[in-house]
Design a protein around this motif. Structure first.
Motif, PDB file in Angstrom:
ATOM      1  N   LEU A  48      -8.716   3.561   6.332  1.00 16.31           N
ATOM      2  CA  LEU A  48      -7.881   2.400   6.025  1.00 16.31           C
ATOM      3  C   LEU A  48      -8.639   1.141   6.405  1.00 16.31           C
ATOM      4  CD1 LEU A  48      -5.082   1.315   5.085  1.00 16.31           C
ATOM      5  CD2 LEU A  48      -4.452   1.287   7.519  1.00 16.31           C
ATOM      6  N   LEU A 104       1.667   8.878   7.860  1.00 11.76           N
ATOM      7  CA  LEU A 104       1.152   9.839   8.839  1.00 11.76           C
ATOM      8  C   LEU A 104       2.299  10.572   9.537  1.00 11.76           C
ATOM      9  CD1 LEU A 104      -1.809   7.897  10.509  1.00 11.76           C
ATOM     10  CD2 LEU A 104      -1.967   9.811   8.902  1.00 11.76           C
ATOM     11  N   LEU A 149      -0.718   5.012  -0.817  1.00  8.67           N
ATOM     12  CA  LEU A 149      -0.955   5.917   0.304  1.00  8.67           C
ATOM     13  C   LEU A 149      -0.184   7.219   0.141  1.00  8.67           C
ATOM     14  CD1 LEU A 149      -0.829   3.447   3.326  1.00  8.67           C
ATOM     15  CD2 LEU A 149      -2.784   4.850   2.664  1.00  8.67           C
ATOM     16  N   TYR A 186       0.923   3.016   6.597  1.00  6.45           N
ATOM     17  CA  TYR A 186       0.013   4.089   7.008  1.00  6.45           C
ATOM     18  C   TYR A 186       0.646   4.932   8.105  1.00  6.45           C
ATOM     19  CZ  TYR A 186      -4.498   6.055   8.668  1.00  6.45           C
ATOM     20  OH  TYR A 186      -5.531   6.874   9.040  1.00  6.45           O
ATOM     21  N   TYR A 187       1.202   4.289   9.117  1.00  6.65           N
ATOM     22  CA  TYR A 187       1.855   5.028  10.201  1.00  6.65           C
ATOM     23  C   TYR A 187       3.043   5.831   9.677  1.00  6.65           C
ATOM     24  CZ  TYR A 187      -0.704   1.985  13.517  1.00  6.65           C
ATOM     25  OH  TYR A 187      -1.670   1.326  14.233  1.00  6.65           O
ATOM     26  N   TYR A 189      -1.896  11.006   0.009  1.00  3.83           N
ATOM     27  CA  TYR A 189      -1.665  12.017   1.042  1.00  3.83           C
ATOM     28  C   TYR A 189      -0.811  13.174   0.536  1.00  3.83           C
ATOM     29  CZ  TYR A 189      -3.835   9.938   5.152  1.00  3.83           C
ATOM     30  OH  TYR A 189      -4.763   9.483   6.076  1.00  3.83           O
ATOM     31  N   THR A 219       0.805  -1.222   0.000  1.00  4.86           N
ATOM     32  CA  THR A 219       0.000   0.000   0.000  1.00  4.86           C
ATOM     33  C   THR A 219       0.844   1.280   0.000  1.00  4.86           C
ATOM     34  OG1 THR A 219      -0.109   0.200   2.432  1.00  4.86           O
ATOM     35  CG2 THR A 219      -1.730  -1.218   1.374  1.00  4.86           C
ATOM     36  N   PRO A 252      -0.688  -1.901   9.029  1.00  5.96           N
ATOM     37  CA  PRO A 252      -0.701  -0.437   9.134  1.00  5.96           C
ATOM     38  C   PRO A 252       0.655   0.246   9.092  1.00  5.96           C
ATOM     39  CG  PRO A 252      -0.830  -1.364  11.330  1.00  5.96           C
ATOM     40  CD  PRO A 252      -0.798  -2.538  10.364  1.00  5.96           C
ATOM     41  N   ALA A 289      -6.388   9.113  12.112  1.00  5.98           N
ATOM     42  CA  ALA A 289      -7.119   7.893  11.750  1.00  5.98           C
ATOM     43  C   ALA A 289      -8.615   8.126  11.910  1.00  5.98           C
ATOM     44  CB  ALA A 289      -6.667   6.725  12.619  1.00  5.98           C
TER      45      ALA A 289
END
Length: 239
Positions: A69, A82, A44, A78-79, A48, A40, A75, A115
């Motif tokens: 998500l 972020l 992602l 994703y983390y 973003y 991902t 994750p 999130a």
């Protein structure tokens, strides 16, 4: 806050895409679901960095874009995104999975800044995204976009098929799905995953999930009156 004031975080941030592997490497331990995360990463980042209209400063504004998500069992990417975008302190990444860490193996919306949902159980994210888009419509908020990232294996769950069928018939134009396809699904459809969306009245396009320009063009494809799906194909999970 006007629409013009909600802009993607395309400038002024500390980290770039090349820094993401290093940020991910800070997260160690067992049960990382590495392929679920790395599959991902590009999708992602492009979302973003170039498309999603939300930032740490606007993350609680009602007219922000929403990202959900669904593929919450992986994750780490994703983390990392972020953290690169200022939602998380990068220093906390090393605590991933620890007993007292906010960064669990599945994201918790009450603990992870930015999130929108707590996720990890397959098949939950798309129905929640449909509900979010409906809720925004009911409030007369026509501008915020709703994005949800799902994995191809989530189509083994009937809830996703029910959600995409409803979204197509309801014409949820502000709903967008990113379906990351790493050949994990048990089932398939003639014509690929995109054909499943198209059969329910969606706009859909399939792209190389590692090609940033192709992802951006797919994300920004006009789709008046219909929800939109981007199938991002990446290397098979077990390759």
């Amino acid at each position: 806050m006007t629409t013009a004031e909600i802009t993607p975080q395309s400038s002024g941030h500390r980290y770039g895409f090349g820094d993401l592997p290093g940020l991910m490497a800070r997260m160690t331990g067992d049960e990382k679901h590495g392929p679920a995360a790395t599959s991902t990463l590009d999708a992602l980042w492009v979302l973003y960095d170039r498309v999603l209209r939300v930032s740490p400063a606007t993350a609680t504004r009602i007219d922000r874009d929403r990202f959900l998500l669904s593929k919450g069992h992986g994750p780490m990417a994703y983390y990392a995104v972020l953290a690169a975008k200022g939602f998380l302190d990068p220093g906390i990444l090393a605590s991933f999975g620890a007993y007292d860490s906010p960064l669990g193996h599945h994201p918790d919306r009450l603990l992870v800044p930015g999130a929108e949902i707590s996720s990890g159980s397959l098949g939950h994210g798309l129905p929640l995204a449909v509900g979010t888009a409906l809720g925004l419509r009911a409030q007369g908020l026509a501008d915020p976009a709703v994005w949800v990232l799902i994995g191809d294996a989530e189509f083994d769950e009937g809830s996703n098929h029910e959600a995409l069928a409803f979204a197509g018939s309801a014409g949820l134009e502000r709903l967008h799905v990113i379906a990351v396809d790493n050949s994990s699904a048990t089932h398939g459809w003639r014509g690929g995953i995109a054909s499943r969306f198209e059969a329910e009245g969606w706009s859909a396009v399939t792209v190389d999930g590692r090609d940033h320009q192709a992802l951006y063009e797919a994300y920004t494809t006009p789709h008046p009156g219909r929800p939109h799906a981007v199938v991002a194909r990446v290397e098979p999970k077990n390759s």
